[in-house]
Scaffold this active site. Structure first.
Site, PDB file in Angstrom:
ATOM      1  N   ASP A 111       2.023   3.997   2.824  1.00 15.84           N
ATOM      2  CA  ASP A 111       0.956   4.886   2.315  1.00 15.84           C
ATOM      3  C   ASP A 111       1.507   6.033   1.459  1.00 15.84           C
ATOM      4  O   ASP A 111       1.502   5.918   0.235  1.00 15.84           O
ATOM      5  CB  ASP A 111       0.111   5.406   3.482  1.00 15.84           C
ATOM      6  CG  ASP A 111      -1.326   5.708   3.088  1.00 15.84           C
ATOM      7  OD1 ASP A 111      -1.703   5.417   1.952  1.00 15.84           O
ATOM      8  OD2 ASP A 111      -2.071   6.242   3.935  1.00 15.84           O
ATOM      9  N   ASP A 112       1.936   7.126   2.078  1.00 13.16           N
ATOM     10  CA  ASP A 112       2.476   8.283   1.337  1.00 13.16           C
ATOM     11  C   ASP A 112       3.705   8.767   2.110  1.00 13.16           C
ATOM     12  O   ASP A 112       3.629   9.760   2.868  1.00 13.16           O
ATOM     13  CB  ASP A 112       1.426   9.408   1.279  1.00 13.16           C
ATOM     14  CG  ASP A 112       0.118   8.945   0.632  1.00 13.16           C
ATOM     15  OD1 ASP A 112       0.070   8.877  -0.603  1.00 13.16           O
ATOM     16  OD2 ASP A 112      -0.818   8.625   1.378  1.00 13.16           O
ATOM     17  N   GLU A 119     -10.453   4.145   7.564  1.00 10.09           N
ATOM     18  CA  GLU A 119      -9.364   5.077   7.865  1.00 10.09           C
ATOM     19  C   GLU A 119      -9.991   6.391   8.368  1.00 10.09           C
ATOM     20  O   GLU A 119      -9.873   6.749   9.528  1.00 10.09           O
ATOM     21  CB  GLU A 119      -8.508   5.330   6.610  1.00 10.09           C
ATOM     22  CG  GLU A 119      -7.370   6.319   6.821  1.00 10.09           C
ATOM     23  CD  GLU A 119      -6.787   6.875   5.518  1.00 10.09           C
ATOM     24  OE1 GLU A 119      -7.483   6.893   4.488  1.00 10.09           O
ATOM     25  OE2 GLU A 119      -5.618   7.320   5.557  1.00 10.09           O
ATOM     26  N   HIS A 175       0.839  -1.207   0.000  1.00  8.69           N
ATOM     27  CA  HIS A 175       0.000   0.000   0.000  1.00  8.69           C
ATOM     28  C   HIS A 175       0.871   1.253   0.000  1.00  8.69           C
ATOM     29  O   HIS A 175       1.276   1.750   1.049  1.00  8.69           O
ATOM     30  CB  HIS A 175      -0.890  -0.041   1.254  1.00  8.69           C
ATOM     31  CG  HIS A 175      -1.941   1.026   1.306  1.00  8.69           C
ATOM     32  ND1 HIS A 175      -3.276   0.760   1.534  1.00  8.69           N
ATOM     33  CD2 HIS A 175      -1.856   2.376   1.182  1.00  8.69           C
ATOM     34  CE1 HIS A 175      -3.956   1.884   1.548  1.00  8.69           C
ATOM     35  NE2 HIS A 175      -3.120   2.889   1.343  1.00  8.69           N
TER      36      HIS A 175
HETATM   37  N1  ADE Z   1      -4.727   8.900  -1.350  1.00  7.78           N
HETATM   38  C1  ADE Z   1      -3.451   9.008  -1.009  1.00  7.78           C
HETATM   39  N2  ADE Z   1      -3.271   8.704   0.296  1.00  7.78           N
HETATM   40  C2  ADE Z   1      -4.479   8.379   0.789  1.00  7.78           C
HETATM   41  C3  ADE Z   1      -4.962   7.977   2.054  1.00  7.78           C
HETATM   42  N3  ADE Z   1      -4.161   7.826   3.110  1.00  7.78           N
HETATM   43  N4  ADE Z   1      -6.270   7.751   2.181  1.00  7.78           N
HETATM   44  C4  ADE Z   1      -7.092   7.896   1.137  1.00  7.78           C
HETATM   45  N5  ADE Z   1      -6.689   8.264  -0.069  1.00  7.78           N
HETATM   46  C5  ADE Z   1      -5.388   8.502  -0.248  1.00  7.78           C
HETATM   47 ZN    ZN Z   2      -3.663   4.874   0.958  1.00  8.89          ZN
END
Ligand code: ADE
Ligand code: ZN
Length: 323
Positions: A270-271, A192, A11
């Protein structure tokens, strides 16, 4: 600390993996101003909506195949150095087309970066096309149709990201049917920004084998039992969850509770530069919080590989690297 543990992540949003440094280089290339969302060497945002603005701002500076090849290569080589042997990246054709690049050129560029990282480090990678929930049902369906047309062999899954509080999951069910019928693996962000009901809706209407996050399922013990029984795998991103203030402290994060309830849990970033996360950091974080030994940590990697959207010969090779 967990450096020796082989890792896999399921992810990570590729646009969200662009470091401020790389985005600054891109901004220079295109004569753009990033001061609205990058200050110094950091992204600046204060809530999920502002995070999405920063994310979109960075994505807008990747405009060619070469830009995306560089992004994928940089990201994958970085996690290979953290002992990651496998990664799935979320790819968003909507972000590419918004930046003026066709979806197929976007995928070709990313595939070039994936190939370069593989030949440099051995890391294996697959792409999951995502629709962006807050862009609406039509947009998500278009992303599903694109993925279902099988534009590239490295595209093996379909998912949905974006604002979870937008619309109802049932409205998006057709998109997932299109992707499933094309033989793609299915994952969806749920649990989330919204709670247990959102996760239950996702299970009922989308029938995913994996859920992105899913951690707020902890709010309903019957739901946790269902996730364990149905063997749905959670793509847990603890650093992201902490950055978005889902839980007050790591000790209150439900990762270990879910694990002990028999839920299949995995670790992802995630990011990464937005959340101060990385695949190595996520393994460290849970090891520090709950004292897991190397065998337990490797178990999370094994769960990831077992749940990966990858062909069986490749899965067998990857699992063989864990023993
Ligand atoms: N797009 C990028 N990061 C995200 C996240 N944590 N939750 C939902 N959409 C996303
Ligand atoms: Zn995500």
């Amino acid at each position: 600390m967990t450096m020796d543990v082989k890792k896999a992540e399921l992810h990570c949003h590729i646009e969200g993996a662009a470091s401020p440094e790389l985005v600054r280089t891109q901004a220079q290339k295109y004569g753009a101003d990033v001061s609205g969302f990058i200050q110094g060497d950091r992204y600046v945002w204060s809530d999920f909506t502002e995070f999405l603005t920063a994310y979109d701002g960075a994505a807008a500076l990747f405009r060619t195949e070469e830009d995306y090849a560089l992004l994928a290569r940089t990201y994958l080589e970085g996690i290979a150095a953290q002992n990651a042997i496998y990664a799935e990246i979320f790819v968003s054709p909507d972000h590419a087309t918004a930046a003026g690049l066709s979806a197929s050129a976007y995928i070709d560029g990313l595939a070039d970066g994936i190939a370069a990282a593989k030949s440099a480090t051995g890391i294996e990678c697959r792409m999951i096309v995502v629709g962006v929930r807050h862009l609406g049902v039509e947009s998500v369906e278009a992303a599903a149709r694109f993925a279902a047309s099988r534009p590239h062999p490295l595209i093996t899954g379909f998912g949905m990201a974006g604002e979870e509080r937008f619309g109802r999951v049932a409205e998006f069910a057709r998109s997932f049917d299109i992707a499933r019928d094309a033989g793609l693996g299915i994952t969806i962000h749920a649990g989330e920004l919204a709670g247990a009901d959102s996760v239950r809706d996702a299970l009922d209407h989308v029938r995913p084998s994996r859920i992105g996050h899913g951690v707020r399922a902890i709010e309903d013990e019957n739901l946790v039992r269902r996730i364990a029984e149905e063997e749905v795998v959670l793509e847990v991103c603890p650093g992201s969850n902490m950055a978005l203030k889902l839980f007050k402290t790591m000790a209150e994060h439900p990762f270990d509770q879910l694990r002990r309830a028999g839920v299949k849990v995995t670790l992802s970033s995630d990011d990464p530069p937005h959340f101060g996360s990385s695949i190595g950091h996520e393994y460290d974080l849970v090891a520090q919080t709950w004292g897991y030994d190397a065998a337990t940590l490797t178990g999370f990697t094994r769960t990831s590989l077992e749940a990966a959207f990858v062909d069986e010969p490749t899965r067998a090779i990857l699992l063989g690297q864990l023993s």
